[in-house]
Scaffold this motif. Sequence first.
Motif, PDB file in Angstrom:
ATOM      1  N   MET A 273       0.842  -1.209   0.000  1.00 48.28           N
ATOM      2  CA  MET A 273       0.000   0.000   0.000  1.00 48.28           C
ATOM      3  C   MET A 273       0.876   1.258   0.000  1.00 48.28           C
ATOM      4  N   THR A 274       1.960   1.228   0.799  1.00 49.88           N
ATOM      5  CA  THR A 274       2.857   2.389   0.861  1.00 49.88           C
ATOM      6  C   THR A 274       3.420   2.701  -0.521  1.00 49.88           C
ATOM      7  N   LEU A 275       3.908   1.670  -1.216  1.00 51.01           N
ATOM      8  CA  LEU A 275       4.506   1.881  -2.541  1.00 51.01           C
ATOM      9  C   LEU A 275       3.473   2.396  -3.541  1.00 51.01           C
ATOM     10  N   ALA A 276       2.273   1.814  -3.492  1.00 53.80           N
ATOM     11  CA  ALA A 276       1.244   2.228  -4.450  1.00 53.80           C
ATOM     12  C   ALA A 276       0.794   3.662  -4.186  1.00 53.80           C
TER      13      ALA A 276
ATOM     14  N   LEU B 207      -2.671 -25.584   4.845  1.00 50.01           N
ATOM     15  CA  LEU B 207      -3.837 -25.027   4.145  1.00 50.01           C
ATOM     16  C   LEU B 207      -3.743 -23.498   4.080  1.00 50.01           C
ATOM     17  N   MET B 208      -3.426 -22.865   5.209  1.00 46.29           N
ATOM     18  CA  MET B 208      -3.367 -21.405   5.258  1.00 46.29           C
ATOM     19  C   MET B 208      -2.223 -20.882   4.395  1.00 46.29           C
ATOM     20  N   GLN B 209      -1.068 -21.543   4.458  1.00 42.16           N
ATOM     21  CA  GLN B 209       0.082 -21.062   3.684  1.00 42.16           C
ATOM     22  C   GLN B 209      -0.159 -21.205   2.189  1.00 42.16           C
ATOM     23  N   SER B 210      -0.782 -22.315   1.784  1.00 40.02           N
ATOM     24  CA  SER B 210      -1.022 -22.499   0.351  1.00 40.02           C
ATOM     25  C   SER B 210      -2.079 -21.508  -0.124  1.00 40.02           C
ATOM     26  N   ARG B 211      -3.050 -21.199   0.724  1.00 38.34           N
ATOM     27  CA  ARG B 211      -4.089 -20.232   0.337  1.00 38.34           C
ATOM     28  C   ARG B 211      -3.512 -18.862   0.090  1.00 38.34           C
ATOM     29  N   SER B 212      -2.610 -18.412   0.986  1.00 38.52           N
ATOM     30  CA  SER B 212      -2.098 -17.044   0.826  1.00 38.52           C
ATOM     31  C   SER B 212      -1.196 -16.939  -0.401  1.00 38.52           C
ATOM     32  N   ARG B 213      -0.744 -18.087  -0.922  1.00 42.02           N
ATOM     33  CA  ARG B 213       0.073 -18.023  -2.140  1.00 42.02           C
ATOM     34  C   ARG B 213      -0.799 -17.960  -3.390  1.00 42.02           C
ATOM     35  N   THR B 214      -2.008 -18.493  -3.289  1.00 37.59           N
ATOM     36  CA  THR B 214      -2.764 -18.691  -4.522  1.00 37.59           C
ATOM     37  C   THR B 214      -3.872 -17.672  -4.795  1.00 37.59           C
ATOM     38  N   PHE B 215      -4.207 -16.836  -3.797  1.00 35.84           N
ATOM     39  CA  PHE B 215      -5.371 -15.984  -4.036  1.00 35.84           C
ATOM     40  C   PHE B 215      -5.039 -14.609  -4.614  1.00 35.84           C
ATOM     41  N   ASN B 216      -5.680 -13.600  -4.112  1.00 38.91           N
ATOM     42  CA  ASN B 216      -5.691 -12.270  -4.739  1.00 38.91           C
ATOM     43  C   ASN B 216      -4.313 -11.601  -4.826  1.00 38.91           C
ATOM     44  N   SER B 217      -4.176 -10.692  -5.766  1.00 40.19           N
ATOM     45  CA  SER B 217      -2.911  -9.949  -5.852  1.00 40.19           C
ATOM     46  C   SER B 217      -3.040  -8.695  -4.989  1.00 40.19           C
ATOM     47  N   SER B 218      -1.895  -8.215  -4.482  1.00 40.23           N
ATOM     48  CA  SER B 218      -1.963  -7.040  -3.608  1.00 40.23           C
ATOM     49  C   SER B 218      -2.429  -5.791  -4.370  1.00 40.23           C
ATOM     50  N   GLU B 219      -2.305  -5.811  -5.723  1.00 37.15           N
ATOM     51  CA  GLU B 219      -2.788  -4.652  -6.508  1.00 37.15           C
ATOM     52  C   GLU B 219      -4.297  -4.473  -6.339  1.00 37.15           C
ATOM     53  N   LEU B 220      -4.975  -5.597  -6.124  1.00 40.92           N
ATOM     54  CA  LEU B 220      -6.427  -5.516  -5.940  1.00 40.92           C
ATOM     55  C   LEU B 220      -6.751  -4.646  -4.718  1.00 40.92           C
ATOM     56  N   LEU B 221      -5.978  -4.856  -3.660  1.00 40.21           N
ATOM     57  CA  LEU B 221      -6.175  -4.067  -2.439  1.00 40.21           C
ATOM     58  C   LEU B 221      -5.732  -2.619  -2.643  1.00 40.21           C
TER      59      LEU B 221
ATOM     60  N   ARG C 293      -5.520  -0.866  -5.330  1.00 36.55           N
ATOM     61  CA  ARG C 293      -6.474  -0.146  -6.207  1.00 36.55           C
ATOM     62  C   ARG C 293      -7.715   0.258  -5.419  1.00 36.55           C
ATOM     63  N   LYS C 294      -8.179  -0.665  -4.581  1.00 38.43           N
ATOM     64  CA  LYS C 294      -9.386  -0.398  -3.782  1.00 38.43           C
ATOM     65  C   LYS C 294      -9.142   0.756  -2.808  1.00 38.43           C
ATOM     66  N   VAL C 295      -7.979   0.747  -2.163  1.00 42.02           N
ATOM     67  CA  VAL C 295      -7.664   1.807  -1.199  1.00 42.02           C
ATOM     68  C   VAL C 295      -7.595   3.168  -1.916  1.00 42.02           C
ATOM     69  N   LEU C 296      -6.930   3.183  -3.074  1.00 44.05           N
ATOM     70  CA  LEU C 296      -6.832   4.444  -3.838  1.00 44.05           C
ATOM     71  C   LEU C 296      -8.220   4.942  -4.226  1.00 44.05           C
ATOM     72  N   HIS C 297      -9.091   4.018  -4.568  1.00 45.16           N
ATOM     73  CA  HIS C 297     -10.448   4.369  -4.965  1.00 45.16           C
ATOM     74  C   HIS C 297     -11.243   4.941  -3.763  1.00 45.16           C
ATOM     75  N   LEU C 298     -11.210   4.232  -2.638  1.00 37.16           N
ATOM     76  CA  LEU C 298     -11.977   4.659  -1.460  1.00 37.16           C
ATOM     77  C   LEU C 298     -11.497   6.016  -0.944  1.00 37.16           C
ATOM     78  N   MET C 299     -10.182   6.208  -1.052  1.00 40.40           N
ATOM     79  CA  MET C 299      -9.565   7.434  -0.554  1.00 40.40           C
ATOM     80  C   MET C 299     -10.084   8.688  -1.251  1.00 40.40           C
ATOM     81  N   GLU C 300     -10.367   8.518  -2.539  1.00 41.52           N
ATOM     82  CA  GLU C 300     -10.763   9.672  -3.344  1.00 41.52           C
ATOM     83  C   GLU C 300     -12.252  10.003  -3.220  1.00 41.52           C
ATOM     84  N   ARG C 301     -13.018   9.048  -2.665  1.00 42.13           N
ATOM     85  CA  ARG C 301     -14.472   9.285  -2.620  1.00 42.13           C
ATOM     86  C   ARG C 301     -14.856  10.074  -1.384  1.00 42.13           C
ATOM     87  N   GLU C 302     -15.840  10.901  -1.553  1.00 39.54           N
ATOM     88  CA  GLU C 302     -16.321  11.724  -0.438  1.00 39.54           C
ATOM     89  C   GLU C 302     -16.876  10.817   0.678  1.00 39.54           C
ATOM     90  N   ARG C 303     -17.705   9.854   0.274  1.00 41.27           N
ATOM     91  CA  ARG C 303     -18.337   8.967   1.255  1.00 41.27           C
ATOM     92  C   ARG C 303     -18.217   7.523   0.828  1.00 41.27           C
TER      93      ARG C 303
END
Length: 275
Positions: free
Chosen positions: A18-21, A210-224, A226-236
Amino acid sequence: MRKIILVTGANSGLGKAMTLALAGAGHRVFATMRNTDQNPFSTTTANIQVLKMDVCDDAQIALVVRELCDKYHVEGLDVLINNAGTAMPGPLERASRDMMFDQFNLNVFSVISVSRHFLPLLKNRRGKIFNIGSMSSRMSIPFAGLYGASKAALKQISWALRLELRVWGVEVCHLELGNFPSAIWQKAAFHAEEWANDPYRQFLEKISHLMQSRSRTFNSSELLTRKVLHLMERERNPFNTVVGRDAQMRRLLTSLFPVRFLERQLVRKIFVSKS
Ligand SMILES: NC(=O)c1ccc[n+]([C@@H]2O[C@H](COP(=O)([O-])OP(=O)(O)OC[C@H]3O[C@@H](n4cnc5c(N)ncnc54)[C@H](OP(=O)(O)O)[C@@H]3O)[C@@H](O)[C@H]2O)c1
């Protein structure tokens, strides 16, 4: 508009991403971490300022607030991201009082304390607080009960804080994350030797894999990010934002199927299946 943002636990995983993005998008980011020897950011990135802050240490938090005002002449904060957190897995039957306290101290109490300290600066800019929660707050996973409980408590705390701070123009949002790549479950890894003669050992081994394999296979950090950048810009924004395909799916499953059915699937995976 260029925003002033503070991130906790910025040295690794999602905090670092998040810091880098955010800095990459031109914002000024105060990247806080409990151990600045672990600073992963290059000194040439002018809009990232690294500061030492253990979120469980009120004196250090107060010092950072003073540093922001006196050294960096910051008059207000646009966004505070309460990201620092950890998972302390294990069977509840074996949980010591110290372990219970540590899990809640970091994932819940520190969020209240950090927010409290930065509120004067957030009020000056009618800023936003983003609390990083987890879909574990929705349905518990065996041997991650303390983590799930702490994230469920975080969600409730975030909601109360949102209602209490609305009058000052500060918006509190809870981000309910699915599984993202980070070292969170490796850090919480199960050490076979510590559980050598414990009857829980076989199940802990299974859930750890199970937990370790899950964290390797799911979402990319860009998804998060992008979402933070989007929420930040919205009034509400809405109070709760579910982030991640698996988290969306879990939300759907918990609304479609009876808890009994979901429980059976989970129990089968951990206590019955061979893999
Ligand atoms: N990754 C996922 O799948 C996932 C899913 C749902 C929610 N989350 C949440 O996302 C947040 C970030 O986790 P992550 O996955 O990125 O794991 P991570 O890489 O382990 O990051 C956790 C961060 O918190 C920091 N931290 C721990 N104790 C601290 C303290 N006392 N003071 C200041 N910082 C402290 C860690 O610092 P050290 O390096 O010094 O320990 C680290 O920078 C957590 O709140 C986690 O619960 C993650």
